[in-house]
Design a protein around this motif. Structure first.
Motif, short mmCIF file in Angstrom:
data_model
loop_
_atom_site.label_atom_id
_atom_site.label_comp_id
_atom_site.label_asym_id
_atom_site.label_seq_id
_atom_site.Cartn_x
_atom_site.Cartn_y
_atom_site.Cartn_z
N VAL A 118 -96.41 -93.29 49.66
CA VAL A 118 -97.07 -92.22 49.03
C VAL A 118 -95.90 -91.04 48.73
O VAL A 118 -95.87 -90.53 47.61
CB VAL A 118 -98.50 -91.86 49.28
CG1 VAL A 118 -98.92 -90.67 48.83
CG2 VAL A 118 -99.42 -93.00 49.25
N PHE A 119 -95.36 -90.75 49.84
CA PHE A 119 -94.78 -89.27 50.02
C PHE A 119 -93.25 -89.70 49.47
O PHE A 119 -92.65 -88.62 49.48
CB PHE A 119 -94.71 -88.69 51.26
CG PHE A 119 -96.05 -88.34 51.62
CD1 PHE A 119 -96.74 -87.01 50.98
CD2 PHE A 119 -97.05 -88.90 52.48
CE1 PHE A 119 -97.83 -86.43 51.16
CE2 PHE A 119 -98.22 -88.15 52.68
CZ PHE A 119 -98.70 -87.06 52.15
N MET A 120 -92.88 -90.79 49.36
CA MET A 120 -91.55 -90.87 48.94
C MET A 120 -91.09 -90.18 47.72
O MET A 120 -89.98 -89.94 47.53
CB MET A 120 -91.22 -92.39 48.74
CG MET A 120 -90.97 -93.40 50.19
SD MET A 120 -90.00 -92.23 51.56
CE MET A 120 -88.31 -92.57 50.66
N SER A 121 -92.08 -90.07 46.90
CA SER A 121 -91.55 -89.62 45.44
C SER A 121 -91.61 -88.06 45.49
O SER A 121 -90.83 -87.44 45.04
CB SER A 121 -92.81 -89.74 44.43
OG SER A 121 -94.07 -89.13 45.24
N ALA A 122 -91.87 -87.48 46.87
CA ALA A 122 -91.78 -85.96 47.12
C ALA A 122 -90.98 -86.03 48.42
O ALA A 122 -91.25 -85.05 49.31
CB ALA A 122 -93.20 -85.31 47.17
N ASP A 123 -90.15 -86.66 48.72
CA ASP A 123 -89.34 -87.10 49.92
C ASP A 123 -88.62 -85.83 50.37
O ASP A 123 -87.65 -85.34 49.47
CB ASP A 123 -88.41 -88.28 50.12
CG ASP A 123 -87.78 -88.41 51.27
OD1 ASP A 123 -87.69 -87.42 52.11
OD2 ASP A 123 -87.16 -89.56 51.44
N PRO A 124 -88.80 -84.88 51.45
CA PRO A 124 -87.94 -83.49 51.53
C PRO A 124 -86.55 -83.91 51.78
O PRO A 124 -85.95 -83.00 51.31
CB PRO A 124 -88.88 -82.89 52.81
CG PRO A 124 -89.41 -84.15 53.42
CD PRO A 124 -89.73 -84.94 52.33
N ALA A 125 -86.09 -84.99 52.31
CA ALA A 125 -84.83 -85.40 52.53
C ALA A 125 -84.05 -85.55 50.99
O ALA A 125 -82.94 -85.30 50.87
CB ALA A 125 -84.57 -86.57 53.12
N VAL A 126 -85.02 -85.83 50.14
CA VAL A 126 -84.37 -85.88 48.64
C VAL A 126 -84.55 -84.68 48.11
O VAL A 126 -83.59 -84.18 47.04
CB VAL A 126 -85.20 -87.13 47.95
CG1 VAL A 126 -84.69 -87.24 46.45
CG2 VAL A 126 -84.87 -88.54 48.68
N THR A 127 -85.68 -83.99 48.00
CA THR A 127 -86.06 -83.04 47.02
C THR A 127 -85.09 -81.51 47.80
O THR A 127 -84.90 -80.60 46.93
CB THR A 127 -87.54 -82.36 46.97
OG1 THR A 127 -87.85 -82.18 48.50
CG2 THR A 127 -88.43 -83.47 46.34
N ASN A 128 -85.03 -81.73 49.00
CA ASN A 128 -84.32 -80.45 49.74
C ASN A 128 -83.36 -81.14 50.47
O ASN A 128 -83.07 -80.67 51.94
CB ASN A 128 -85.24 -79.68 50.42
CG ASN A 128 -86.31 -79.18 49.47
OD1 ASN A 128 -86.17 -78.15 48.83
ND2 ASN A 128 -87.49 -79.75 49.59
N PRO A 129 -82.07 -81.81 50.20
CA PRO A 129 -81.12 -82.22 51.12
C PRO A 129 -80.32 -81.49 51.88
O PRO A 129 -79.93 -81.71 52.76
CB PRO A 129 -80.34 -83.26 50.17
CG PRO A 129 -80.49 -82.53 48.88
CD PRO A 129 -82.07 -82.14 48.75
N ASP A 130 -80.23 -80.16 51.08
CA ASP A 130 -79.44 -79.11 52.02
C ASP A 130 -80.26 -78.51 53.29
O ASP A 130 -79.58 -77.74 53.83
CB ASP A 130 -79.13 -78.10 51.03
CG ASP A 130 -80.36 -77.27 50.30
OD1 ASP A 130 -81.06 -78.20 49.95
OD2 ASP A 130 -80.29 -76.35 50.06
N LEU A 131 -81.45 -78.71 53.11
CA LEU A 131 -82.40 -78.20 54.31
C LEU A 131 -82.81 -79.20 55.28
O LEU A 131 -83.15 -78.81 56.39
CB LEU A 131 -83.51 -77.37 53.82
CG LEU A 131 -83.11 -76.29 52.80
CD1 LEU A 131 -84.41 -75.66 52.18
CD2 LEU A 131 -82.12 -75.09 53.56
#
Length: 122
Positions: free
Chosen positions: A8-21
């Motif tokens: 469910v959360f893969m579409s908004a994966d933080p490692a993808v949406t914010n890879p610099d953080l």
């Protein structure tokens, strides 16, 4: 067919949406461990986390936004907190770096059998 919380959360994966953080530092079939680090003023894109445990490695102040609601929180270094599955965006609104570790669970709570830590149930 039901989807796991992780799916469910893969579409908004933080490692993808914010890879610099966010950086994935460990992953197996049951957990994923993320390191999060930012500077004052930095902000994240909307993203999601499954049920997680957060360990704060620095003291920081953040604003979290989700579903039109905002909350500001100040956390001290060394705290360990349970976080139920959620979607949000965040911003460092303090004057210190945010540094935290997230241990994300890949199994839904109902998928994990109840067990006692030290032996058979009594």
């Amino acid at each position: 067919m039901s989807r796991s919380l992780c799916e469910v959360f893969m579409s908004a994966d933080p490692a993808v949406t914010n890879p610099d953080l966010y950086t994935v530092v460990f992953e197996n079939e049951r957990v994923r461990v993320l390191r999060y680090r930012d500077r004052p003023g930095d902000a994240t894109s909307p993203h999601g986390h499954p049920d997680s445990v957060m360990v704060t490695l620095s003291s920081f102040t953040r604003r979290l936004t989700s579903g039109g609601h905002q909350v500001e929180l100040a956390l001290e270094a060394g705290q360990v907190r349970w976080l139920s599955a959620q979607e949000h965006a965040g911003q460092n609104i303090g004057d210190t770096e945010t540094y935290a570790i997230f241990v994300e669970l890949k199994e839904a709570a109902s998928a994990v059998p109840a067990r006692t830590a030290l032996g058979p149930e009594t």
